[in-house]
Design a protein around this motif. Structure first.
Motif, PDB file in Angstrom:
ATOM      1  N   ASN A 579       0.819  -1.215   0.000  1.00 32.46           N
ATOM      2  CA  ASN A 579       0.000   0.000   0.000  1.00 32.46           C
ATOM      3  C   ASN A 579       0.856   1.269   0.000  1.00 32.46           C
ATOM      4  O   ASN A 579       0.655   2.179   0.805  1.00 32.46           O
ATOM      5  CB  ASN A 579      -0.945   0.011   1.198  1.00 32.46           C
ATOM      6  CG  ASN A 579      -2.328   0.520   0.798  1.00 32.46           C
ATOM      7  OD1 ASN A 579      -2.548   0.935  -0.343  1.00 32.46           O
ATOM      8  ND2 ASN A 579      -3.267   0.477   1.730  1.00 32.46           N
ATOM      9  N   TRP A 580       1.768   1.315  -0.964  1.00 31.79           N
ATOM     10  CA  TRP A 580       2.723   2.423  -1.003  1.00 31.79           C
ATOM     11  C   TRP A 580       2.866   2.960  -2.411  1.00 31.79           C
ATOM     12  O   TRP A 580       2.940   2.200  -3.379  1.00 31.79           O
ATOM     13  CB  TRP A 580       4.083   1.956  -0.494  1.00 31.79           C
ATOM     14  CG  TRP A 580       5.171   2.985  -0.629  1.00 31.79           C
ATOM     15  CD1 TRP A 580       5.329   4.111   0.115  1.00 31.79           C
ATOM     16  CD2 TRP A 580       6.253   2.966  -1.568  1.00 31.79           C
ATOM     17  NE1 TRP A 580       6.449   4.808  -0.301  1.00 31.79           N
ATOM     18  CE2 TRP A 580       7.035   4.121  -1.336  1.00 31.79           C
ATOM     19  CE3 TRP A 580       6.629   2.097  -2.573  1.00 31.79           C
ATOM     20  CZ2 TRP A 580       8.170   4.425  -2.076  1.00 31.79           C
ATOM     21  CZ3 TRP A 580       7.765   2.393  -3.319  1.00 31.79           C
ATOM     22  CH2 TRP A 580       8.521   3.543  -3.061  1.00 31.79           C
ATOM     23  N   ILE A 581       2.890   4.293  -2.523  1.00 31.17           N
ATOM     24  CA  ILE A 581       3.134   4.972  -3.789  1.00 31.17           C
ATOM     25  C   ILE A 581       4.186   6.040  -3.523  1.00 31.17           C
ATOM     26  O   ILE A 581       4.018   6.885  -2.641  1.00 31.17           O
ATOM     27  CB  ILE A 581       1.852   5.626  -4.338  1.00 31.17           C
ATOM     28  CG1 ILE A 581       0.741   4.597  -4.520  1.00 31.17           C
ATOM     29  CG2 ILE A 581       2.132   6.323  -5.661  1.00 31.17           C
ATOM     30  CD1 ILE A 581      -0.590   5.216  -4.937  1.00 31.17           C
ATOM     31  N   LYS A 582       5.264   6.002  -4.277  1.00 34.99           N
ATOM     32  CA  LYS A 582       6.347   6.958  -4.057  1.00 34.99           C
ATOM     33  C   LYS A 582       5.947   8.361  -4.479  1.00 34.99           C
ATOM     34  O   LYS A 582       6.322   9.343  -3.840  1.00 34.99           O
ATOM     35  CB  LYS A 582       7.598   6.517  -4.820  1.00 34.99           C
ATOM     36  CG  LYS A 582       8.823   7.390  -4.548  1.00 34.99           C
ATOM     37  CD  LYS A 582      10.070   6.823  -5.199  1.00 34.99           C
ATOM     38  CE  LYS A 582      11.288   7.676  -4.861  1.00 34.99           C
ATOM     39  NZ  LYS A 582      12.536   7.116  -5.449  1.00 34.99           N
ATOM     40  N   ASP A 583       5.196   8.466  -5.574  1.00 32.09           N
ATOM     41  CA  ASP A 583       4.855   9.778  -6.116  1.00 32.09           C
ATOM     42  C   ASP A 583       3.536   9.652  -6.865  1.00 32.09           C
ATOM     43  O   ASP A 583       2.986   8.563  -7.012  1.00 32.09           O
ATOM     44  CB  ASP A 583       5.965  10.259  -7.056  1.00 32.09           C
ATOM     45  CG  ASP A 583       6.026  11.775  -7.167  1.00 32.09           C
ATOM     46  OD1 ASP A 583       5.042  12.437  -6.765  1.00 32.09           O
ATOM     47  OD2 ASP A 583       7.039  12.291  -7.663  1.00 32.09           O
TER      48      ASP A 583
END
Length: 724
Positions: A579-583
């Motif tokens: 559940n991670w988005i860098k940008d």
């Protein structure tokens, strides 16, 4: 007349297009819906062999020497239906192998010659691959003879190797082990253009490095760069920029690029001695009478000296069937001027040349023809770095031959993955850094003792599972790179990736590395075992005693074994599983999740159970609470799916873009927060169908079992050292 009227009173038995047309597909009606085809493109139903067939076992039964003898003989066995230039298919077979392997790109590992993809659309009908259909047909008698023991993918690359050997080059080696696919990889992104040879993939046309990722070719339908110049306008200095960027995206440095260009153009010729208006459709556009072949040429004989392939016309050297330094001499010893081929393509010709230095006609050796250079060749002369290598190669022919042979081996094997996948007697002994070598790990240790020490270490379930996942999630089934074997998560650049939470990673490794040293296990094994311990503890907390399968023997790579720069493209910029988005990206996060899932080799159900399970285990990046639909964090329950499908809840956007509030329908009280990736499992009809399975009261243990199976699949994905 009725649209289904067949004439004579007959009726077509099916509605036109209802069975085969793509225009009436679900995604055509609703283009914004998720397209799951990428997860199903190599379904077992499309392959003709039974479940017990193993190419890797069959190819070991092959008579390698007899095969090589047959392929060598074929190089100079000219056929009437498609005659060989100067009596040799060397140039044609080199081009076929090159264009099969040359579609590889480092960014996502897709493309390349490792699956025989050149047989299928769109590659079999790209303008740049014109007449390679004939090369494959020429190989058919050999494929027919050796049958199940020889894949098309291996044969296509082997033919290129054989061509160079017949021409006089001592090749670096060759490996079997490429397994054929049986259906086009139609969901591979080759570019957004809707017409061949059109360009819409640069953010800024004057900045050639702005070529959109993951692409490497400059326009739709080309393998590399436009031989006539950038967008068809000759300018060698500018073309050099395209060459450098494209080959960089294939993991080639400047010397390898120069060697491949010089060596590739030492053999064969370009074909443009015809009017292009007389060229028929490509294979996929041809009717059944075309026999699966395309580009039928109505000019004169249509082949031989009248063959039309790309546009430029002529050979690069005086002796185009011989491995020598003729390309280097021709390029460096002459001044060149612009001209056009009979097909109207821009190319370069010598300002002056002795007739004795000109190549002979492909059919009549009494006729001398004008040599030529493309704009990409001229780039090798005008670019100071490339020219330096060209001059070095000319001064030392043996060095040139060795450099090219190694670069050719890299080009044709780059997408095969680690060396344990290589099969056959001609595999080089040397370990090459681009093969991502990993030393053998120990299996002589007590696995249960290691697990006990991990369990007593004080690490949380989230710490153990997250670290193991981060180590393994880099695996790409496209080129078999990445994965947990080697434990490169502890090395640069991976130990500093944002997605790996460097501070948390360092803290966990400080606990696991002493356990590895004390027990004799590799760090790579201990990292995976820690993840397994975490999964087992989470299952136990949910009421199920389970053992996660484990195979010891992973090794620990060193920094000296790691081409750090080539690992940069493996960095996750989005990880839906954590559940991670860098940008912020143009592509929706759920679409990137599908792409990642396909590279991991997972199915849609496996993706579903892993995402739901990892949410409740508490593995979100940075400890985020988004999507953690449970009050029992750390237990492998089906709570994520139960609460996702519960109609007593409503989903509401928040002021924080991309974040949603899950609220009680009656009281409007907030219960949880979620991302698009969480909610798509309850909104998309296909994913909801899977989510409902895991939300059922009778499938709590099924979730645990399916999670463990999918988890193990990811942890073991790169264990080529243990596969038959």
């Amino acid at each position: 007349m009725d649209g289904n009227d067949m004439g004579g009173g007959g009726k077509c038995p099916v509605m036109h297009g209802s069975l085969t047309s793509t225009e009436t597909s679900v995604t055509a009606w609703w283009p914004k819906s998720l397209n799951f085809d990428i997860l199903h493109q190599h379904d077992r139903k499309v392959q003709p062999y039974g479940p017990d067939y193993s190419y890797r076992k069959e190819v070991e039964k092959l008579d390698y020497e007899a095969l090589k003898k047959d392929v060598h003989a074929l190089v100079t066995d000219s056929q009437d239906w498609w005659p060989a230039d100067w009596g040799s298919y060397a140039g044609l077979f080199v081009r076929m192998a090159w264009h099969s392997a040359g579609s590889y790109r480092l960014a996502d590992g897709r493309g390349g010659g490792g699956a025989g993809n050149l047989r299928f659309a769109p590659l079999n009908s790209w303008p740049d691959n014109a007449n390679l259909d004939k090369a494959r047909r020429l190989l058919w008698p050999i494929k027919k003879k050796y049958g199940n023991k020889l894949s098309w993918a291996d044969l296509i690359i082997l033919a290129g190797n054989a061509a160079y050997e017949v021409a006089g080059l001592e090749t670096f080696g060759f490996a079997f082990g490429r397994e054929d696919i049986w259906h086009p990889e139609k969901d591979t992104f080759w570019g957004s253009e809707k017409e061949w040879l059109t360009d819409s993939r640069y953010e800024k046309l004057d900045e050639r490095e702005s070529l959109a990722n993951p692409l490497a070719a400059v326009v739709m339908g080309l393998i590399y760069v436009n031989p006539e110049g950038v967008n068809g306008k000759p300018d060698p200095a500018r073309t050099a920029m395209d060459v450098r960027e494209t080959f960089k995206r294939m993991a080639m440095n400047d010397e390898e690029t120069a060697a491949l260009t010089a060596g590739g153009h030492t053999i064969g010729k370009c074909h443009g001695n015809s009017d292009p208006t007389g060229l028929g459709p490509e294979p996929e556009g041809e009717d059944v009478v075309g026999m699966g072949l395309g580009w039928k040429n109505s000019n004169q004989s249509g082949n031989g000296r009248f063959t039309l392939t790309g546009g430029p016309e002529g050979a690069w050297t005086s002796e185009p069937t011989k491995w020598d330094g003729g390309y280097l001499d021709m390029l460096l010893d002459h001044e060149w001027e612009l001209t056009k081929s009979p097909a109207g393509a821009w190319q370069w010709k010598p300002v002056s040349i002795d007739e004795a230095d000109m190549p002979v006609d492909v059919e009549d050796p009494s006729i001398r023809t004008m040599p030529m250079m493309t704009d990409a060749d001229m780039a090798m002369k005008v670019d100071p770095i490339y020219r330096k290598y060209m001059e070095k190669f000319r001064e030392d022919h043996d060095y040139f031959s060795r450099t090219f042979a190694r670069a050719w081996f890299k080009l044709t094997h780059r997408d095969m993955g680690p060396k344990p996948r290589y099969i056959g007697p001609w595999v080089p002994q040397e370990d090459l850094i681009w093969q991502d070598p990993v030393p053998a790990g120990s299996t002589d240790y007590d696995v249960e003792a290691v697990k006990a020490k991990i369990a007593d270490s004080g690490l949380s379930v989230a710490d153990m599972v997250s670290t193991a996942w981060d180590s393994a999630r880099t695996y790409r089934g496209s080129d078999m790179r990445g994965g947990a074997n080697g434990a490169r998560i502890r090395l640069a650049p991976q130990n500093d990736w944002d997605g790996n939470e460097p501070a948390r990673l360092s803290r966990v490794l400080e606990v696991l590395e002493p356990i590895a040293k004390e027990t004799g296990a590799s760090i790579a094994d201990v990292i995976v075992l820690a993840g397994n311990v975490g999964v087992e503890q989470a299952a136990k907390a949910a009421g199920f005693t389970k053992t996660v399968p484990f195979t010891p023997g992973r090794g620990d790579a060193t920094a000296e074994m790691t081409d750090a720069e080539s690992f940069e493209p493996l960095e996750p910029l989005v990880d839906g599983y954590r559940n991670w988005i860098k940008d912020d990206y143009v592509v929706k996060p759920e679409e990137i999740l599908l792409d990642h899932t396909q590279l991991l080799g997972l199915t849609a159900p496996e993706m579903t159970c892993l995402v739901g399970g990892m949410r409740v285990i508490g593995t979100n990046h940075g400890g985020s609470a988004h999507g953690v639909f449970t009050d029992n964090v750390g237990a492998l329950t089906n709570d994520f799916f139960v609460n996702l499908t519960d109609m007593s809840n409503t989903w509401n956007p928040t002021d924080d873009e991309g974040i949603f509030s899950i609220r009680d329908r009656q009281t409007d009280a907030p219960k949880w927060t979620a991302t698009r990736i969480d909610l798509v499992f309850g909104s998309n009809s296909i994913l909801r169908a899977y989510a409902e399975v895991y939300a059922q009261d009778d499938n709590k243990e099924k979730l645990v079992d399916d999670f463990i199976a999918a988890w193990t699949k990811v942890m073991e994905a790169d264990r080529f050292d243990t596969r038959a």
